[in-house]
Design a protein around this motif. Structure first.
Motif, PDB file in Angstrom:
ATOM      1  N   LEU A 171     -23.556 -31.101  15.881  1.00 15.65           N
ATOM      2  CA  LEU A 171     -24.826 -31.945  15.472  1.00 15.65           C
ATOM      3  C   LEU A 171     -24.788 -33.082  14.908  1.00 15.65           C
ATOM      4  O   LEU A 171     -25.120 -34.185  15.409  1.00 15.65           O
ATOM      5  CB  LEU A 171     -24.881 -30.850  14.363  1.00 15.65           C
ATOM      6  N   GLY A 172     -23.568 -33.491  13.593  1.00 16.82           N
ATOM      7  CA  GLY A 172     -23.699 -34.664  13.721  1.00 16.82           C
ATOM      8  C   GLY A 172     -22.806 -35.755  14.367  1.00 16.82           C
ATOM      9  O   GLY A 172     -23.382 -36.540  14.635  1.00 16.82           O
ATOM     10  N   SER A 173     -21.664 -35.520  15.402  1.00 19.98           N
ATOM     11  CA  SER A 173     -21.419 -35.848  15.917  1.00 19.98           C
ATOM     12  C   SER A 173     -22.241 -35.975  17.447  1.00 19.98           C
ATOM     13  O   SER A 173     -22.578 -37.340  18.147  1.00 19.98           O
ATOM     14  CB  SER A 173     -20.147 -35.105  17.016  1.00 19.98           C
ATOM     15  N   TRP A 174     -23.241 -35.575  17.419  1.00 21.42           N
ATOM     16  CA  TRP A 174     -24.191 -36.560  18.539  1.00 21.42           C
ATOM     17  C   TRP A 174     -25.166 -37.567  17.697  1.00 21.42           C
ATOM     18  O   TRP A 174     -25.606 -38.063  18.455  1.00 21.42           O
ATOM     19  CB  TRP A 174     -25.553 -35.042  19.213  1.00 21.42           C
ATOM     20  N   ASN A 213     -28.368 -23.647  17.424  1.00 24.11           N
ATOM     21  CA  ASN A 213     -28.239 -21.909  16.861  1.00 24.11           C
ATOM     22  C   ASN A 213     -27.885 -21.475  16.200  1.00 24.11           C
ATOM     23  O   ASN A 213     -28.046 -21.055  14.557  1.00 24.11           O
ATOM     24  CB  ASN A 213     -28.270 -21.590  18.046  1.00 24.11           C
ATOM     25  N   LEU A 214     -26.182 -21.490  16.486  1.00 21.38           N
ATOM     26  CA  LEU A 214     -25.003 -21.357  14.830  1.00 21.38           C
ATOM     27  C   LEU A 214     -25.935 -22.429  14.015  1.00 21.38           C
ATOM     28  O   LEU A 214     -25.828 -21.396  12.517  1.00 21.38           O
ATOM     29  CB  LEU A 214     -24.083 -21.850  15.097  1.00 21.38           C
ATOM     30  N   GLY A 215     -26.188 -23.713  13.668  1.00 21.96           N
ATOM     31  CA  GLY A 215     -26.927 -23.856  12.505  1.00 21.96           C
ATOM     32  C   GLY A 215     -28.096 -22.981  12.171  1.00 21.96           C
ATOM     33  O   GLY A 215     -28.081 -23.000  11.191  1.00 21.96           O
ATOM     34  N   MET A 251     -17.629 -21.451  11.556  1.00 26.42           N
ATOM     35  CA  MET A 251     -18.366 -21.512  12.385  1.00 26.42           C
ATOM     36  C   MET A 251     -19.344 -22.690  11.940  1.00 26.42           C
ATOM     37  O   MET A 251     -19.527 -23.092  12.774  1.00 26.42           O
ATOM     38  CB  MET A 251     -18.873 -19.275  11.961  1.00 26.42           C
ATOM     39  N   LYS A 252     -19.865 -22.466  11.000  1.00 26.71           N
ATOM     40  CA  LYS A 252     -21.013 -23.781  10.037  1.00 26.71           C
ATOM     41  C   LYS A 252     -20.809 -24.678  10.236  1.00 26.71           C
ATOM     42  O   LYS A 252     -20.766 -25.659  10.505  1.00 26.71           O
ATOM     43  CB  LYS A 252     -21.341 -23.421   9.034  1.00 26.71           C
ATOM     44  N   LYS A 253     -19.090 -24.849  10.538  1.00 33.84           N
ATOM     45  CA  LYS A 253     -18.349 -26.015  10.257  1.00 33.84           C
ATOM     46  C   LYS A 253     -18.472 -26.770  11.714  1.00 33.84           C
ATOM     47  O   LYS A 253     -19.111 -27.859  12.078  1.00 33.84           O
ATOM     48  CB  LYS A 253     -16.962 -26.552   9.804  1.00 33.84           C
ATOM     49  N   PHE A 254     -18.020 -26.172  12.519  1.00 32.06           N
ATOM     50  CA  PHE A 254     -18.556 -26.218  14.551  1.00 32.06           C
ATOM     51  C   PHE A 254     -19.292 -26.392  13.888  1.00 32.06           C
ATOM     52  O   PHE A 254     -20.138 -27.441  15.177  1.00 32.06           O
ATOM     53  CB  PHE A 254     -18.095 -24.760  14.632  1.00 32.06           C
ATOM     54  N   SER A 255     -20.283 -26.427  13.774  1.00 33.08           N
ATOM     55  CA  SER A 255     -22.161 -26.093  14.569  1.00 33.08           C
ATOM     56  C   SER A 255     -22.764 -27.390  13.956  1.00 33.08           C
ATOM     57  O   SER A 255     -22.873 -27.912  14.526  1.00 33.08           O
ATOM     58  CB  SER A 255     -22.997 -25.240  14.341  1.00 33.08           C
TER      59      SER A 255
END
Lengths: 487, 309, 264
Positions: C9-12, C247-249, C1-5
């Motif tokens: 963010l990172g890709s943006w 939000n997940l972050g 989940m955190k990796k996902f968020s």
């Protein structure tokens, strides 16, 4: 359950990408008893013709009330309730038509009602129309169907001013609330006004309702869903094309007569230079804008009144798009490039869209246009107060050539007129005094207190089971008097 | 009892101060913003004498302080004045617009609660499982989208494609459902997250552990003890959200042609119909502070620590 | 989940940097490709002025993120200061400050936004100011509540009796204990500021044309949802993904900082 459906709906939305818009359900309302529902962008504010100033109220009031005078296709004043003769330059005698309908409250329309209506405008403290009639000395009732207006000063265009709807005298004296419960003798009779305005046609009892739907997309959705039967104007051309492609919708288009323009401030140190104004005129590619982002039937404009108007001028040669020439004109004027200008407009999305195109078209001409989109109240106040360099607006429903004096006459700076750009030109003043319209419009076109843009095309879209409705050049709703369901 | 009375009196007096502050702020802002009511009424071409006469008539020629004073005095007599544009008595406008906003707010809140709280409980019970993850994603998705996106999407799906509900307007009665869903779903997302979080926290608390140790069934532990404690933050959130819902939700009301107080407020600002603006702000502020008061009272009632004491 | 968020963010962030490197021109209009579907020259299609949607998304995310960041930081600053003072001094100071806070809460923010645009002119700076003026309130309330309970903690009392100055007490002894809960709150409000910016843009009070913000793009996209569904779905999808990630972050941050244990 609903929630669940919503979630499914969401997933579906992503799957089908919105391309499978199916036909809106036809309402089963195609019976004579069903009302015709008109979705308007802006509801009327005030149905008392002595107070109404917004376009929606005036359009509805034309149908609820009748005025003494109306205009023909060339915008010449013609008899409506009454015919008139000028007994002298200061005396106008109106004779009411014998066949005039009685008021919706059954009272007959007489010369007393005419006198009472115009007398009351003069005495109302807060009527925005009071200023137009200060020239009336007194009104004399000759007999039941004849009335004479005595003027303080001669005015050969006086008849064209009498376009205020006539109210019944009995109710005027009782201080009836015409703003919310109008009583006139027009084609449509007022029924009720809660969330929607309900009107009944006097001839056949057909109900017509007006509902305000601000959002253009929602208006289209309502028409597609069969929740509205008619809409007119105020849509981006893309949505009009979308509606045209729908078999269950009919789109009717016509030429428009409402003049869109860029207003310039003559008090501005740069803009008072004619070469700069010419440069701006040559820095706008009207043809490209009309072709790409305007509805069908939009025409390039030369003057406030269109060529078919009796004071129109078909001979004005439009300024062509020529950024090189524009740049050269700016350099000749001794302007350091890029020339920074601020353009004020409202927050309306289509208006901002134009502004963005203007900005892009002016850049190669060496003009750096900054866009300021302001909420309507602020924007209009700034325009009226002369706090602008450039602004964009449209004149709606202008009929009389007097507009050229009120908009450009040197005696007509606000608050004495609409000369918001404070244009002052002795030659134009003398042409206006002589009422030499071809020469005056040519002078205006050459001097460029406004940069003329276009007359936007008009259109109406309605259900295919509706007939007898056509959009009008000034965008009025007169055909609500004839609109009907197909049998 | 005296404690409760004191609490109420204190609250009510601070309520009055807040409303006064809001009125004052509005009054000042209105006079700061360009736009002159006299010119709005008479139009551009009115002559100076008429303008001055009307200005004097409306009392607009007096100093600001005096204008504010006479405004308050009129208010105290229940006189809101009339709209500049439509000449309607403002009290009538409020009487038709405010109930519409309340109706929409209550239904949105109900939808928010029905969807949000159970989802939150579910997510807490399945904390860190895939179900939790799905619930979070769905709820965040819904709360991530502004009403002007969600609203038209709902119209497209539920009204135009499926033909279940009206697109917009005030009638028939079912037309409230789409705007309420638009607002309610955003609300439910907040409630889901709040319920999940506070329930998780409570479940780790000592007294819940005690209850578990006493051998109470998991069901009893959650619904009798944990949920009650978790209720507190939910009440706070509901109170705050209700406050802003009652302030009228400008965008949702505009998109759905819902004749509520929010739309009235924004239109009155646009048209510089200041008496209407003032009245709307007053109603909005009043409902906000009243909801706040109610929240505080509920909070006192629901707090298990208060009850235990 | 955190990796996902974090990966979203990172890709943006990478996308923003890439956008700068590629020197995209988000404001170049081309009236011939208005609302065109995705093509090789316009990967995400073109908007209502024929501008490249991809380029505008990349420049828009930057604007939206910067607005959200500034508003959050400024609101946080004001709110924390007010909350600290109210919670620390209590009594009359608290009463006055909280009344002011309530006035701002009870005041319709939309009126404030319109007034700001009207008086000071529209634009990004005034948009930020209007959002700050309504944004600080929730931080003030949160900080006040926490400060009140921390005020009576032993270490604060001890420091006070040793003669520590008020600023020192507030910023050295109380604020650090509040930091984690505030950071988490701020993360969530980043997302809500982005939505608020979008809502003001819908009312035409946002970023001025021709500049892109996601809020303004979303408004335009909704206008053309019937004729160019790709536009509304792309912009909507981007906004959703970013807010989801933020939000997940925030959730993850809260779990790692374990906010509750530290404070109560």
């Amino acid at each position: 359950m609903r929630v669940f459906n919503a979630i499914i709906g969401f997933c579906l939305l992503f799957l089908c990408g919105g391309n499978q818009l199916n036909a809106g359900q036809q309402s089963d309302a195609a019976t004579a008893a069903a009302p015709i529902r008109f979705a308007v962008a802006q509801a009327p504010l005030n149905l008392d013709p002595r107070y109404a100033t917004d376009a929606a109220s005036e359009r509805v009031n034309r149908l609820i009330y009748h005025s003494l005078v109306d205009f023909d296709a060339a915008s010449k004043p013609i008899p409506k309730l009454a015919t008139w003769v000028a007994i002298s330059p200061k005396e106008y005698r109106f004779t009411l038509n014998k066949s005039s309908a009685s008021f919706h409250n059954q009272a007959a329309l007489t010369a007393h009602d005419v006198k009472a209506t115009y007398d009351s405008i003069k005495t109302l403290k807060d009527s925005p129309h009071a200023a137009e009639f200060t020239n009336i000395a007194y009104i004399e009732v000759i007999d039941e169907s004849t009335v004479t207006f005595h003027l303080k000063q001669a005015d050969q265009h006086f008849a064209a001013k009498l376009i205020i709807g006539i109210l019944p005298k009995g109710l005027i004296s009782k201080n009836h609330d015409f703003s919310h419960q109008p009583v006139g003798n027009g084609a449509l009779e007022f029924v009720s006004w809660q969330n929607k305005l309900s009107l009944k046609r006097t001839t056949d009892g057909q109900m017509i309702t007006l509902t305000e739907v601000k959002d253009p997309t929602v208006r289209v959705l309502k028409l597609l869903r069969g929740e509205a039967d008619l809409l007119q104007g105020d849509l981006p051309p893309e949505l009009v094309k979308h509606l045209q492609a729908k078999p269950e919708i009919i789109v009717k288009a016509s030429q428009g007569a409402n003049f869109s323009y860029l207003g310039l401030n003559m008090r501005d140190s740069v803009l008072k230079n004619l070469k700069v104004r010419q440069a701006i005129a040559h820095a706008i590619d009207r043809q490209a804008i009309i072709e790409k982002v305007m509805v069908k039937n939009t025409r390039i404009a030369g003057a406030i009144l269109p060529p078919e108007h009796y004071a129109g001028n078909a001979g004005l040669k439009p300024y062509d798009y020529n950024p090189t020439l524009a740049k050269q004109l700016l350099l000749e004027a001794g302007i350091e490039l890029p020339l920074k200008l601020i353009y004020k407009t409202s927050t309306d999305a289509q208006r901002v869209r134009f502004a963005t195109i203007l900005q892009a078209q002016m850049r190669p001409a060496g003009i750096d246009l900054e866009i300021r989109s302001l909420d309507w109240g602020t924007f209009f106040e700034d325009v009226k107060q002369g706090r602008f360099q450039l602004f964009g607006l449209t004149w709606v429903g202008i009929k009389t050539p007097e507009i050229y004096s009120t908009a450009f006459g040197s005696q007509n700076f606000p608050p004495n007129g609409f000369n918001r750009g404070r244009f002052s030109d002795a030659e134009l003043d003398s042409l206006l005094a002589k009422e030499d319209w071809p020469a005056a419009t040519s002078r205006i076109h050459a001097q460029l207190p406004y940069i003329p843009l276009w007359y936007e095309g008009q259109f109406a879209a309605f259900n295919k089971n509706i007939k007898n409705y056509l959009p009008k050049p000034d965008g009025n709703w007169d055909d609500l008097a004839t609109i009907a369901y197909k049998k | 009892m005296t404690g409760a009375a004191m609490f109420l009196i204190k609250k009510l007096s601070s309520l009055a101060t807040v409303v006064f502050g809001v009125l004052l702020l509005t009054f000042l802002l209105i006079h700061l913003v360009p736009g002159d009511p006299v010119e709005v009424m008479l139009g551009e071409s009115a002559n100076m004498a008429d303008r001055e006469a009307l200005r004097a008539d409306l009392g607009l020629d007096k100093p600001l302080i005096q204008q504010f004073g006479s405004y308050l005095a009129k208010l105290a007599h229940g006189d809101f004045g009339r709209s500049i544009h439509t000449k309607t008595p403002i009290i009538d406008l409020i009487k038709t617009r405010y109930p519409a906003t309340v109706k929409l707010a209550v239904l949105s809140l109900i939808i928010g609660l029905i969807v949000g709280v159970p989802l939150g409980i579910y997510a807490a019970l399945k904390a860190n499982h895939w179900q939790d993850f799905i619930v979070t994603i769905v709820s965040v998705r819904l709360s991530a989208m502004p009403a002007f996106w969600l609203g038209p999407m709902f119209m497209l799906i539920f009204a135009v494609w499926w033909g279940w509900l009206p697109v917009s307007g005030m009638e028939p009665n079912t037309s409230i459902i789409l705007p309420a869903m638009t607002l309610g779903f955003g609300l439910s997302a907040i409630l889901t997250r709040m319920t999940r979080t506070s329930l998780l926290e409570v479940l780790n608390d000592d007294y819940i552990r005690t209850a578990r140790a006493k051998g109470l069934s998991e069901k009893t532990v959650i619904f009798r003890h944990a949920l009650r404690a978790a209720l507190l933050p939910i009440i706070t959130i509901v109170g705050l959200q209700m406050g802003s819902l009652l302030a009228g939700t400008v965008i949702t009301e505009t998109i759905f042609s819902w004749d509520g107080i929010g739309r009235l407020l924004v239109e009155s600002i646009e048209k510089r119909d200041y008496p209407v603006t003032q009245a709307c702000v007053l109603i909005v502020a009043l409902s906000y502070v009243l909801v706040n008061l109610l929240t505080d009272i509920l909070y006192q009632l629901a707090d298990p620590r208060v009850r235990r004491a | 989940m955190k990796k996902f968020s974090y990966s979203i963010l990172g890709s943006w962030l990478i996308a923003v940097v890439l956008g700068h490197l590629l020197q995209l021109n988000p404001n170049a209009i081309d009236l011939n490709v208005i609302l065109s579907q995705p093509t090789t020259s316009h990967l995400f299609g073109a908007d209502d002025l024929g501008r490249d949607i991809l380029a505008r998304i990349l420049s828009g995310v930057e604007v939206s993120l910067i607005v959200a960041l500034i508003v959050t930081v400024v609101s946080l600053g004001i709110g924390v200061l007010v909350g600290l003072l109210a919670g620390f001094y209590g009594g009359r100071v608290d009463a006055v400050l909280m009344q002011i806070t309530d006035v701002f809460l009870a005041f319709p923010g939309i009126l404030l936004a319109i007034a700001f645009a009207a008086v000071l002119g529209p634009g990004i700076g005034n948009l930020i100011m209007a959002l700050c003026l309504t944004g600080w309130v929730s931080y003030a309330r949160l900080t006040r509540g926490q400060t009140m309970s921390l005020r009576n903690r032993q270490h604060v009392q001890a420091a006070e009796s040793l003669g520590a100055s008020v600023p020192r007490l507030l910023f050295r002894h109380i604020l650090p204990l509040l930091a984690s809960i505030l950071v988490v709150e701020a993360t969530y409000s980043l997302a809500s500021v982005m939505i608020a910016e979008a809502s003001l843009s819908f009312l035409g009070l946002g970023i001025q044309a021709p500049n892109a913000s996601w809020g303004a793009m979303l408004r335009d996209a909704v206008r053309y949802m019937l004729v160019a569904p790709h536009y509304v779905l792309i912009v909507g999808g981007c906004l959703m993904s970013l807010i989801l990630a933020i939000n997940l972050g925030g959730d993850h941050l809260r779990d790692t900082l374990d906010v509750r244990k530290e404070v109560s």
